[in-house]
Design a protein around this motif. Structure first.
Motif, PDB file in Angstrom:
ATOM      1  N   VAL A  79      35.811  33.664  43.726  1.00 29.14           N
ATOM      2  CA  VAL A  79      35.531  34.948  43.068  1.00 29.14           C
ATOM      3  C   VAL A  79      34.241  35.567  43.606  1.00 29.14           C
ATOM      4  O   VAL A  79      34.186  36.770  43.919  1.00 29.14           O
ATOM      5  CB  VAL A  79      35.465  34.771  41.542  1.00 29.14           C
ATOM      6  CG1 VAL A  79      34.944  36.042  40.874  1.00 29.14           C
ATOM      7  CG2 VAL A  79      36.841  34.415  40.992  1.00 29.14           C
ATOM      8  N   VAL A  80      33.193  34.756  43.736  1.00 32.26           N
ATOM      9  CA  VAL A  80      31.917  35.277  44.232  1.00 32.26           C
ATOM     10  C   VAL A  80      32.038  35.697  45.697  1.00 32.26           C
ATOM     11  O   VAL A  80      31.552  36.766  46.099  1.00 32.26           O
ATOM     12  CB  VAL A  80      30.801  34.222  44.054  1.00 32.26           C
ATOM     13  CG1 VAL A  80      29.516  34.696  44.722  1.00 32.26           C
ATOM     14  CG2 VAL A  80      30.556  33.957  42.580  1.00 32.26           C
ATOM     15  N   THR A  81      32.710  34.876  46.510  1.00 31.01           N
ATOM     16  CA  THR A  81      32.884  35.207  47.930  1.00 31.01           C
ATOM     17  C   THR A  81      33.647  36.513  48.093  1.00 31.01           C
ATOM     18  O   THR A  81      33.270  37.385  48.884  1.00 31.01           O
ATOM     19  CB  THR A  81      33.624  34.068  48.656  1.00 31.01           C
ATOM     20  OG1 THR A  81      32.862  32.868  48.570  1.00 31.01           O
ATOM     21  CG2 THR A  81      33.852  34.414  50.120  1.00 31.01           C
ATOM     22  N   GLY A 121      39.467  37.247  41.847  1.00 35.92           N
ATOM     23  CA  GLY A 121      38.563  37.585  42.942  1.00 35.92           C
ATOM     24  C   GLY A 121      38.835  38.986  43.475  1.00 35.92           C
ATOM     25  O   GLY A 121      37.908  39.736  43.781  1.00 35.92           O
ATOM     26  N   GLY A 122      40.124  39.345  43.571  1.00 33.06           N
ATOM     27  CA  GLY A 122      40.485  40.687  44.014  1.00 33.06           C
ATOM     28  C   GLY A 122      39.991  41.757  43.066  1.00 33.06           C
ATOM     29  O   GLY A 122      39.562  42.837  43.485  1.00 33.06           O
ATOM     30  N   ALA A 123      40.041  41.458  41.756  1.00 31.12           N
ATOM     31  CA  ALA A 123      39.520  42.416  40.768  1.00 31.12           C
ATOM     32  C   ALA A 123      38.020  42.629  40.980  1.00 31.12           C
ATOM     33  O   ALA A 123      37.517  43.759  40.912  1.00 31.12           O
ATOM     34  CB  ALA A 123      39.800  41.894  39.357  1.00 31.12           C
ATOM     35  N   GLY A 124      37.301  41.527  41.252  1.00 35.14           N
ATOM     36  CA  GLY A 124      35.870  41.645  41.541  1.00 35.14           C
ATOM     37  C   GLY A 124      35.612  42.427  42.821  1.00 35.14           C
ATOM     38  O   GLY A 124      34.677  43.232  42.900  1.00 35.14           O
ATOM     39  N   PHE A 125      36.454  42.213  43.811  1.00 32.82           N
ATOM     40  CA  PHE A 125      36.354  42.922  45.087  1.00 32.82           C
ATOM     41  C   PHE A 125      36.461  44.434  44.874  1.00 32.82           C
ATOM     42  O   PHE A 125      35.620  45.209  45.348  1.00 32.82           O
ATOM     43  CB  PHE A 125      37.471  42.424  45.996  1.00 32.82           C
ATOM     44  CG  PHE A 125      37.675  43.214  47.261  1.00 32.82           C
ATOM     45  CD1 PHE A 125      36.962  42.920  48.413  1.00 32.82           C
ATOM     46  CD2 PHE A 125      38.611  44.237  47.303  1.00 32.82           C
ATOM     47  CE1 PHE A 125      37.163  43.639  49.582  1.00 32.82           C
ATOM     48  CE2 PHE A 125      38.819  44.960  48.470  1.00 32.82           C
ATOM     49  CZ  PHE A 125      38.103  44.657  49.610  1.00 32.82           C
ATOM     50  N   TRP A 150      34.219  49.963  44.044  1.00 30.52           N
ATOM     51  CA  TRP A 150      33.995  51.190  43.251  1.00 30.52           C
ATOM     52  C   TRP A 150      32.526  51.340  42.884  1.00 30.52           C
ATOM     53  O   TRP A 150      31.952  52.421  43.011  1.00 30.52           O
ATOM     54  CB  TRP A 150      34.835  51.137  41.975  1.00 30.52           C
ATOM     55  CG  TRP A 150      34.398  52.169  40.971  1.00 30.52           C
ATOM     56  CD1 TRP A 150      34.724  53.479  40.946  1.00 30.52           C
ATOM     57  CD2 TRP A 150      33.499  51.953  39.859  1.00 30.52           C
ATOM     58  NE1 TRP A 150      34.102  54.116  39.892  1.00 30.52           N
ATOM     59  CE2 TRP A 150      33.344  53.206  39.210  1.00 30.52           C
ATOM     60  CE3 TRP A 150      32.828  50.848  39.360  1.00 30.52           C
ATOM     61  CZ2 TRP A 150      32.536  53.361  38.088  1.00 30.52           C
ATOM     62  CZ3 TRP A 150      32.020  51.000  38.246  1.00 30.52           C
ATOM     63  CH2 TRP A 150      31.880  52.245  37.621  1.00 30.52           C
ATOM     64  N   PHE A 151      31.897  50.265  42.439  1.00 25.37           N
ATOM     65  CA  PHE A 151      30.529  50.337  41.941  1.00 25.37           C
ATOM     66  C   PHE A 151      29.554  50.767  43.036  1.00 25.37           C
ATOM     67  O   PHE A 151      28.674  51.605  42.804  1.00 25.37           O
ATOM     68  CB  PHE A 151      30.106  48.993  41.359  1.00 25.37           C
ATOM     69  CG  PHE A 151      28.700  48.988  40.816  1.00 25.37           C
ATOM     70  CD1 PHE A 151      28.423  49.581  39.596  1.00 25.37           C
ATOM     71  CD2 PHE A 151      27.666  48.411  41.545  1.00 25.37           C
ATOM     72  CE1 PHE A 151      27.129  49.599  39.099  1.00 25.37           C
ATOM     73  CE2 PHE A 151      26.374  48.423  41.049  1.00 25.37           C
ATOM     74  CZ  PHE A 151      26.100  49.023  39.827  1.00 25.37           C
ATOM     75  N   VAL A 152      29.725  50.194  44.239  1.00 29.85           N
ATOM     76  CA  VAL A 152      28.824  50.544  45.336  1.00 29.85           C
ATOM     77  C   VAL A 152      28.958  52.029  45.676  1.00 29.85           C
ATOM     78  O   VAL A 152      27.960  52.735  45.858  1.00 29.85           O
ATOM     79  CB  VAL A 152      29.118  49.673  46.572  1.00 29.85           C
ATOM     80  CG1 VAL A 152      28.339  50.179  47.789  1.00 29.85           C
ATOM     81  CG2 VAL A 152      28.751  48.217  46.297  1.00 29.85           C
TER      82      VAL A 152
END
Length: 314
Positions: free
Chosen positions: A120-122, A252-256, A261-263
């Protein structure tokens, strides 16, 4: 393949968004048009995407699993049988070990929890290097650094094309070097690109020649990011086991996509709040990525699944 298609899409979306093509600057529209094409192609090809050998073995038995192994590996019968025996030893006779793990099981099982967090972090930090900022605002960034308006879009397209070449090169490099090593080295170059871009934006008015620093920083960033993208997608699958892979990659894809979006969302505000120093934020997240890779991501090249998972059992 996705790791290679992503940088190719950057070139296409920038081309479609070029004011000389659409008549106005619409990079987001260009990206949507590109992604729509490949979404349709993916749906059309989805029927031919096979199950994993493990899934096929647990659902249908060894005959179908052997057929899929033959399609994926093109190995002789002896090697196929060796891998089938390995699948049997992993799956066991207990039906409970053959189904996909639940989120509760992943969180409560130390080994699963560690490789879940690692994936998830990666996956999430892939976009935390500031890529959405560069993709959406590269022309504006170059203008602020003193690059002529007539050449900013072709310059961006050239950098994105270089990223595609670097991504293809990473596929070849992974035959010799471990994914983790490639990612750490590439992150060093990304840190340098952020520092160079910051210096260029802040000094271009006093030192006109520093505008070329922004040019170099963009190309350096995109080349390194192309390698990291390919290496990340190659690495993610082997960090998990079959029981946990789908859930790990889903979250992990959701975090990606959240970081993507956030950036993009926060970048215009950072440009107002701290102006040219905004790239130092993405430099910081890149350094965090390097620490994460160094401490929490195992070497995978030439190692079996059991050897990789031993890293997470410690």
């Amino acid at each position: 393949m996705y790791g290679l298609l992503l940088p190719v899409g950057q070139v296409a979306s920038t081309f479609f968004a070029w004011s000389k093509i659409l008549g106005s600057y619409e990079r987001v529209l260009g990206a949507i048009l590109y992604r729509l094409i490949f979404t349709v192609l993916f749906v059309m090809c989805f029927y031919w995407i096979p199950e994993t050998p493990y899934q096929s073995y647990t659902k249908h038995g060894s005959v179908e699993a052997a057929e899929i192994l033959q399609r994926l590996r093109s190995s002789d019968a002896e090697n196929i049988q060796i891998e089938l025996n390995l699948l049997r030893s992993v799956a066991g006779n207990d039906l409970d070990t053959q189904r996909e793990a639940t989120l509760k099981e992943i969180i409560t099982t130390p080994q699963y929890r560690k490789h879940f967090l690692c994936v998830v972090v990666t996956f999430s930090l892939l976009m935390g290097r500031g890529f959405s900022n560069v993709l959406a605002f590269s022309d504006k960034i170059l203008l602020e650094a003193g690059i002529s308006q007539d050449v900013v879009t072709p310059t961006s397209m050239g950098a994105f094309f270089l990223s595609a070449l670097a991504s293809a090169g990473a596929i070849i490099a992974m035959r010799k070097y471990d994914c983790r090593t490639l990612m750490i080295v590439s992150d060093i170059f990304i840190v340098l690109s952020h520092a160079l871009m910051t210096a260029s934006i802040q000094t271009s008015k006093q030192i006109p020649g520093m505008s070329w620093g922004a040019f170099a920083a963009l190309y350096l960033f995109m080349a390194a990011f192309g390698v990291i993208t390919t290496a990340t997608f190659a690495l993610l699958g082997v960090l998990c086991v079959d029981r946990t892979r789908s859930l790990c990659l889903l979250i992990g894809g959701a975090g990606f996509w959240f970081l993507a979006w956030f950036v993009g969302f926060i970048s215009p505000y950072l440009a107002v709040w701290i102006q040219g120093y905004a790239f130092l934020i993405w430099m910081g997240t890149t350094v965090l990525s390097m620490v994460h890779f160094s401490l929490f991501v195992p070497m995978t090249k030439g190692k079996t699944e059991n050897e990789i998972q031993t890293f997470f059992r410690k």
